[in-house]
Design an enzyme around this catalytic site. Structure first.
Site, PDB file in Angstrom:
ATOM      1  N   ARG A  71     -16.588   0.495  -7.586  1.00 53.10           N
ATOM      2  CA  ARG A  71     -15.208   0.060  -7.293  1.00 53.10           C
ATOM      3  C   ARG A  71     -15.059  -0.329  -5.819  1.00 53.10           C
ATOM      4  O   ARG A  71     -14.405  -1.310  -5.491  1.00 53.10           O
ATOM      5  CB  ARG A  71     -14.204   1.181  -7.623  1.00 53.10           C
ATOM      6  CG  ARG A  71     -13.929   1.322  -9.107  1.00 53.10           C
ATOM      7  CD  ARG A  71     -12.816   2.320  -9.359  1.00 53.10           C
ATOM      8  NE  ARG A  71     -11.491   1.794  -9.022  1.00 53.10           N
ATOM      9  CZ  ARG A  71     -10.392   2.537  -8.993  1.00 53.10           C
ATOM     10  NH1 ARG A  71     -10.446   3.814  -9.274  1.00 53.10           N
ATOM     11  NH2 ARG A  71      -9.222   2.005  -8.691  1.00 53.10           N
ATOM     12  N   GLN A 102       0.825   1.710  -5.922  1.00 47.70           N
ATOM     13  CA  GLN A 102      -0.087   2.601  -6.649  1.00 47.70           C
ATOM     14  C   GLN A 102      -1.530   2.132  -6.485  1.00 47.70           C
ATOM     15  O   GLN A 102      -2.450   2.808  -6.916  1.00 47.70           O
ATOM     16  CB  GLN A 102       0.274   2.606  -8.140  1.00 47.70           C
ATOM     17  CG  GLN A 102       1.675   3.116  -8.407  1.00 47.70           C
ATOM     18  CD  GLN A 102       2.107   2.821  -9.833  1.00 47.70           C
ATOM     19  OE1 GLN A 102       1.829   3.574 -10.744  1.00 47.70           O
ATOM     20  NE2 GLN A 102       2.767   1.698 -10.026  1.00 47.70           N
ATOM     21  N   HIS A 122      -1.072   6.628  -4.212  1.00 48.74           N
ATOM     22  CA  HIS A 122      -2.242   7.193  -4.897  1.00 48.74           C
ATOM     23  C   HIS A 122      -3.486   7.195  -4.012  1.00 48.74           C
ATOM     24  O   HIS A 122      -4.596   7.356  -4.508  1.00 48.74           O
ATOM     25  CB  HIS A 122      -2.529   6.421  -6.196  1.00 48.74           C
ATOM     26  CG  HIS A 122      -1.474   6.664  -7.247  1.00 48.74           C
ATOM     27  ND1 HIS A 122      -1.313   5.858  -8.342  1.00 48.74           N
ATOM     28  CD2 HIS A 122      -0.533   7.630  -7.351  1.00 48.74           C
ATOM     29  CE1 HIS A 122      -0.300   6.322  -9.088  1.00 48.74           C
ATOM     30  NE2 HIS A 122       0.189   7.394  -8.500  1.00 48.74           N
ATOM     31  N   CYS A 151     -20.698  15.470   2.938  1.00 47.14           N
ATOM     32  CA  CYS A 151     -19.887  15.826   4.103  1.00 47.14           C
ATOM     33  C   CYS A 151     -20.784  16.582   5.077  1.00 47.14           C
ATOM     34  O   CYS A 151     -21.795  17.182   4.682  1.00 47.14           O
ATOM     35  CB  CYS A 151     -18.709  16.693   3.668  1.00 47.14           C
ATOM     36  SG  CYS A 151     -17.650  17.192   5.050  1.00 47.14           S
ATOM     37  N   CYS A 153     -20.321  19.315   6.361  1.00 51.65           N
ATOM     38  CA  CYS A 153     -20.307  20.764   6.123  1.00 51.65           C
ATOM     39  C   CYS A 153     -21.259  21.166   4.990  1.00 51.65           C
ATOM     40  O   CYS A 153     -21.418  22.347   4.699  1.00 51.65           O
ATOM     41  CB  CYS A 153     -18.893  21.233   5.791  1.00 51.65           C
ATOM     42  SG  CYS A 153     -18.370  20.768   4.131  1.00 51.65           S
ATOM     43  N   THR A 191       3.389  -3.308 -12.745  1.00 49.86           N
ATOM     44  CA  THR A 191       3.111  -1.914 -13.098  1.00 49.86           C
ATOM     45  C   THR A 191       3.524  -1.640 -14.540  1.00 49.86           C
ATOM     46  O   THR A 191       4.595  -2.068 -14.977  1.00 49.86           O
ATOM     47  CB  THR A 191       3.790  -0.918 -12.122  1.00 49.86           C
ATOM     48  OG1 THR A 191       3.494   0.410 -12.548  1.00 49.86           O
ATOM     49  CG2 THR A 191       5.287  -1.125 -11.992  1.00 49.86           C
ATOM     50  N   ALA A 233       2.444 -11.989 -10.944  1.00 46.82           N
ATOM     51  CA  ALA A 233       2.971 -11.695  -9.614  1.00 46.82           C
ATOM     52  C   ALA A 233       2.568 -12.768  -8.605  1.00 46.82           C
ATOM     53  O   ALA A 233       3.368 -13.155  -7.746  1.00 46.82           O
ATOM     54  CB  ALA A 233       2.455 -10.333  -9.160  1.00 46.82           C
TER      55      ALA A 233
HETATM   56  P1  NAD Z   1      -1.684  -0.509 -15.238  1.00 47.95           P
HETATM   57  O1  NAD Z   1      -3.081  -1.036 -15.352  1.00 47.95           O
HETATM   58  O2  NAD Z   1      -1.299   0.638 -16.047  1.00 47.95           O
HETATM   59  O3  NAD Z   1      -0.701  -1.722 -15.568  1.00 47.95           O
HETATM   60  C1  NAD Z   1      -0.896  -2.993 -15.015  1.00 47.95           C
HETATM   61  C2  NAD Z   1       0.311  -3.845 -15.338  1.00 47.95           C
HETATM   62  O4  NAD Z   1       0.153  -5.098 -14.691  1.00 47.95           O
HETATM   63  C3  NAD Z   1       0.506  -4.107 -16.835  1.00 47.95           C
HETATM   64  O5  NAD Z   1       1.859  -3.845 -17.165  1.00 47.95           O
HETATM   65  C4  NAD Z   1       0.200  -5.614 -16.965  1.00 47.95           C
HETATM   66  O6  NAD Z   1       1.011  -6.240 -17.949  1.00 47.95           O
HETATM   67  C5  NAD Z   1       0.552  -6.118 -15.592  1.00 47.95           C
HETATM   68  N1  NAD Z   1      -0.141  -7.327 -15.151  1.00 47.95           N
HETATM   69  C6  NAD Z   1      -1.352  -7.809 -15.533  1.00 47.95           C
HETATM   70  N2  NAD Z   1      -1.640  -8.944 -14.857  1.00 47.95           N
HETATM   71  C7  NAD Z   1      -0.581  -9.177 -14.024  1.00 47.95           C
HETATM   72  C8  NAD Z   1      -0.286 -10.171 -13.047  1.00 47.95           C
HETATM   73  N3  NAD Z   1      -1.137 -11.180 -12.796  1.00 47.95           N
HETATM   74  N4  NAD Z   1       0.893 -10.088 -12.393  1.00 47.95           N
HETATM   75  C9  NAD Z   1       1.773  -9.082 -12.642  1.00 47.95           C
HETATM   76  N5  NAD Z   1       1.536  -8.108 -13.537  1.00 47.95           N
HETATM   77  C10 NAD Z   1       0.370  -8.153 -14.215  1.00 47.95           C
HETATM   78  O7  NAD Z   1      -1.448  -0.238 -13.683  1.00 47.95           O
HETATM   79  P2  NAD Z   1      -0.400   0.674 -12.882  1.00 47.95           P
HETATM   80  O8  NAD Z   1       0.946   0.579 -13.480  1.00 47.95           O
HETATM   81  O9  NAD Z   1      -0.647   0.357 -11.468  1.00 47.95           O
HETATM   82  O10 NAD Z   1      -0.839   2.167 -13.139  1.00 47.95           O
HETATM   83  C11 NAD Z   1      -2.040   2.605 -13.151  1.00 47.95           C
HETATM   84  C12 NAD Z   1      -2.798   3.228 -12.029  1.00 47.95           C
HETATM   85  O11 NAD Z   1      -3.931   2.425 -11.811  1.00 47.95           O
HETATM   86  C13 NAD Z   1      -2.326   3.600 -10.739  1.00 47.95           C
HETATM   87  O12 NAD Z   1      -2.438   4.972 -10.670  1.00 47.95           O
HETATM   88  C14 NAD Z   1      -3.318   2.964  -9.734  1.00 47.95           C
HETATM   89  O13 NAD Z   1      -3.633   3.909  -8.739  1.00 47.95           O
HETATM   90  C15 NAD Z   1      -4.500   2.641 -10.543  1.00 47.95           C
HETATM   91  N6  NAD Z   1      -5.251   1.395 -10.344  1.00 47.95           N
HETATM   92  C16 NAD Z   1      -5.313   0.748  -9.145  1.00 47.95           C
HETATM   93  C17 NAD Z   1      -5.979  -0.469  -9.037  1.00 47.95           C
HETATM   94  C18 NAD Z   1      -6.065  -1.171  -7.695  1.00 47.95           C
HETATM   95  O14 NAD Z   1      -5.998  -0.505  -6.667  1.00 47.95           O
HETATM   96  N7  NAD Z   1      -6.184  -2.502  -7.697  1.00 47.95           N
HETATM   97  C19 NAD Z   1      -6.550  -1.057 -10.156  1.00 47.95           C
HETATM   98  C20 NAD Z   1      -6.444  -0.383 -11.375  1.00 47.95           C
HETATM   99  C21 NAD Z   1      -5.804   0.839 -11.451  1.00 47.95           C
HETATM  100 ZN    ZN Z   2     -16.728  19.246   4.500  1.00 52.95          ZN
END
Ligand code: NAD
Ligand code: ZN
Length: 250
Positions: A71, A102, A122, A151, A153, A191, A233
């Site tokens: 990742r 998030q 997060h 780490c 330690c 989200t 988005a």
């Molecule tokens: P989720 O994967 O649960 O939901 C993603 C949402 O984005 C869905 O509703 C989907 O329909 C929508 N989506 C897909 N493509 C899109 C676009 N181009 N534009 C707008 N919306 C779009 O993600 P979440 O709600 O963020 O929750 C899940 C968790 O996932 C969080 O805890 C987060 O920390 C973690 N996460 C983070 C990443 C990252 O940092 N990029 C990636 C995956 C998951």
């Molecule tokens: Zn440590």
């Protein structure tokens, strides 16, 4: 009514709108990063509890770190998209109160968002800390060569992301109070609304804040949304920021 027209009409009531955002993995989908769930979701074939929990980490740090190293490698080779840049523009226009993200990919900061406008609720893949809480913290600048990363330690480093079952380090009630007091418009961006407590914030503030949802699949928040943009988005946000900019000039 066309949502863009509704948005323009809404702004007429807010000559200097105060805007906050709750961001999810969908914002970074436009940069090529997988979302959490869904067709190409990153947990499609794997039990998330094995990879993103304290128990999973202590049980098999090598497997967990190997997954995180992939990742981290992906994130380090990824760049922000027009959606991230639109949020930076929102800040430049002086209307952005705060972004609660998030996402752990660091793309907001890479796009030029100020750290003080950002709550990485997060955590972030660009930081690690000691698994045994010895107090040491580290910054990740390149893909770790050897995993598990140790780490000083003698314990392991772990990614500074919130694992399942761990509490977020921000107060939910403080964030809700702040949005109720200081925010006119709350944008929900990409989200799914499935991860608590973040997913509860819009329900808590809906009485005092207009809720705008931007998601190609916007069903989750349908009952509390004032305006819904059923789209990506990276396409919708630049248009909204243009509308905001024009309304500030008029
Ligand atoms: P989720 O994967 O649960 O939901 C993603 C949402 O984005 C869905 O509703 C989907 O329909 C929508 N989506 C897909 N493509 C899109 C676009 N181009 N534009 C707008 N919306 C779009 O993600 P979440 O709600 O963020 O929750 C899940 C968790 O996932 C969080 O805890 C987060 O920390 C973690 N996460 C983070 C990443 C990252 O940092 N990029 C990636 C995956 C998951
Ligand atoms: Zn440590």
């Amino acid at each position: 009514m066309d949502p863009y027209e509704s948005f323009t009409a809404l702004l007429a009531s807010y000559p200097s709108p105060r805007i906050a955002c709750i961001v999810g993995a969908g914002l970074s989908a436009g940069s090529g990063l997988s979302t959490f769930r869904g067709e190409n979701g990153m947990y499609k074939d794997i039990d998330p509890m094995l990879l993103a929990s304290r128990w999973g980490f202590s049980n098999d740090p090598l497997t967990v770190w190997t997954w995180y190293r992939d990742r981290i490698a992906k994130v380090l080779s990824t760049t922000p998209n027009p959606g991230h840049l639109a949020l930076v523009e929102l800040e430049r226009l002086g209307v952005l109160h705060k972004i609660i993200t998030q996402n752990v990919d660091g793309l907001h900061l890479q796009a030029g968002q100020s750290a003080e406008k950002l709550v990485e609720i997060h955590g972030s893949l660009s930081r690690t800390h000691c698994f045994e809480e010895c107090g040491r913290e580290f910054t990740i600048e390149s893909v770790p060569e050897e995993v598990p990363v140790m780490c000083e330690c003698g314990s392991y480093q772990r990614p500074s992301v919130v694992f399942f079952g761990e509490a977020i380090t921000f107060s939910f009630y403080t964030l809700v109070d702040e949005i109720e007091r200081d925010v006119d418009i709350l944008l929900l961006i990409g989200t799914s609304g499935t991860v608590v407590p973040v997913s509860q914030i819009p329900y808590a503030v809906r009485g005092s804040t207009k809720i705008i949802n931007i998601n190609p699949d916007p069903k989750t928040f349908a009952g509390i949304t004032d305006i819904s943009f059923e789209g990506k988005a990276e396409e919708v946000l630049p248009r909204l920021v243009e509308i905001i900019s024009a309304s500030l000039e008029s």
